[in-house]
Scaffold this active site. Structure first.
Site, PDB file in Angstrom:
ATOM      1  N   ASP A   8      -9.945  -9.907  -3.328  1.00 38.50           N
ATOM      2  CA  ASP A   8      -8.703  -9.506  -3.204  1.00 38.50           C
ATOM      3  C   ASP A   8      -7.843 -10.526  -2.236  1.00 38.50           C
ATOM      4  OD1 ASP A   8      -9.446  -9.090  -0.482  1.00 38.50           O
ATOM      5  OD2 ASP A   8      -8.797  -6.821  -0.458  1.00 38.50           O
ATOM      6  N   CYS A  65     -13.945  -8.986  -0.198  1.00 37.03           N
ATOM      7  CA  CYS A  65     -12.592  -8.688   0.195  1.00 37.03           C
ATOM      8  C   CYS A  65     -12.671  -8.837   1.930  1.00 37.03           C
ATOM      9  CB  CYS A  65     -12.493  -7.082  -0.175  1.00 37.03           C
ATOM     10  SG  CYS A  65     -13.728  -5.998   0.606  1.00 37.03           S
ATOM     11  N   GLY A  68     -15.884  -6.434   2.370  1.00 42.33           N
ATOM     12  CA  GLY A  68     -16.733  -6.504   1.366  1.00 42.33           C
ATOM     13  C   GLY A  68     -17.415  -5.021   1.100  1.00 42.33           C
ATOM     14  N   HIS A  98     -36.243  -6.712  -3.405  1.00 40.76           N
ATOM     15  CA  HIS A  98     -36.801  -5.201  -3.306  1.00 40.76           C
ATOM     16  C   HIS A  98     -35.849  -4.159  -4.191  1.00 40.76           C
ATOM     17  CE1 HIS A  98     -39.173  -5.505   0.693  1.00 40.76           C
ATOM     18  NE2 HIS A  98     -39.497  -6.583  -0.336  1.00 40.76           N
ATOM     19  N   HIS A 133     -41.460  -1.670  -6.297  1.00 39.14           N
ATOM     20  CA  HIS A 133     -40.311  -1.749  -5.987  1.00 39.14           C
ATOM     21  C   HIS A 133     -39.785  -0.972  -7.464  1.00 39.14           C
ATOM     22  CE1 HIS A 133     -40.520  -3.632  -2.389  1.00 39.14           C
ATOM     23  NE2 HIS A 133     -41.055  -4.607  -2.978  1.00 39.14           N
TER      24      HIS A 133
HETATM   25  C1  RB5 Z   1      -7.252  -5.096   2.541  1.00 33.55           C
HETATM   26  O1  RB5 Z   1      -6.570  -5.256   3.551  1.00 33.55           O
HETATM   27  C2  RB5 Z   1      -8.845  -4.592   2.988  1.00 33.55           C
HETATM   28  O2  RB5 Z   1      -8.512  -3.263   2.845  1.00 33.55           O
HETATM   29  C3  RB5 Z   1      -9.848  -4.876   1.781  1.00 33.55           C
HETATM   30  O3  RB5 Z   1      -9.706  -6.321   1.780  1.00 33.55           O
HETATM   31  C4  RB5 Z   1     -11.089  -4.487   2.231  1.00 33.55           C
HETATM   32  O4  RB5 Z   1     -11.677  -4.775   3.416  1.00 33.55           O
HETATM   33  C5  RB5 Z   1     -11.464  -3.127   1.679  1.00 33.55           C
HETATM   34  O5  RB5 Z   1     -12.311  -2.647   1.771  1.00 33.55           O
END
Ligand code: RB5
Length: 154
Positions: A8, A65, A68, A98, A133
């Site tokens: 993102d 993001c 994450g 695993h 696993h």
């Molecule tokens: C964006 O501000 C933020 O919410 C997004 O990058 C992420 O961390 C969401 O889980």
């Protein structure tokens, strides 16, 4: 091997660093998500990469993001995806060995770029061990595909 990468707006710079790193290592990288700093909804990128992995368009996926978390949650809604968020290499490596993860996620606001490269490298260089696993990974697949788990009803 083909790797899908998605992000993102919080992770454009990190995505480019990891993409370049993967290409230097000889992987073919397919770009998803956004290349702009304009606000971009993380579920879109998580779903794009999840779908690409589940359909076989790419072999594995990397999602980034802010933390994450959101982007991995979105990917995990796609049937066939096993995505995990990792902030250090040990968990990344074991998640492949695993849990047979097929997507790794991390936060551009959580880890620095050198640690991120180590996380991705340890994950890619590890191999799923199968064996003991497999039964548990099969249970994950059962939940994923049927919405239920027979072993939990026994
Ligand atoms: C964006 O501000 C933020 O919410 C997004 O990058 C992420 O961390 C969401 O889980």
């Amino acid at each position: 091997m083909k790797i899908g990468i998605g992000n993102d707006h919080a992770a454009v710079e990190m995505k480019n660093i990891i993409k370049e790193h993967l290409e230097e290592r000889g992987f073919e990288v397919v770009n998803f998500g956004t290349d702009s700093s304009e606000s971009f909804d993380y579920p879109v990128a998580g779903y794009q990469v999840g779908r690409a992995v589940a359909s076989g368009e790419v072999d594995l996926g990397v999602l980034i993001c802010g933390t994450g978390v959101g982007i991995s949650l979105a990917a995990n809604k796609v049937t066939g995806v096993r995505a995990c968020v990792c902030s250090e290499p040990y968990t990344a490596k074991l998640s492949r060995m695993h849990n047979n993860t097929n997507i790794i996620a991390f936060g551009a606001r959580v880890v620095g770029s050198e640690l991120a490269k180590m996380i991705v490298d340890e994950w890619l260089d590890a191999e799923y061990e199968g064996g003991r696993h497999q039964r548990r990974v099969d249970m994950l697949t059962e939940i994923d595909e049927t919405g239920a788990l027979a072993a939990a009803e026994a």
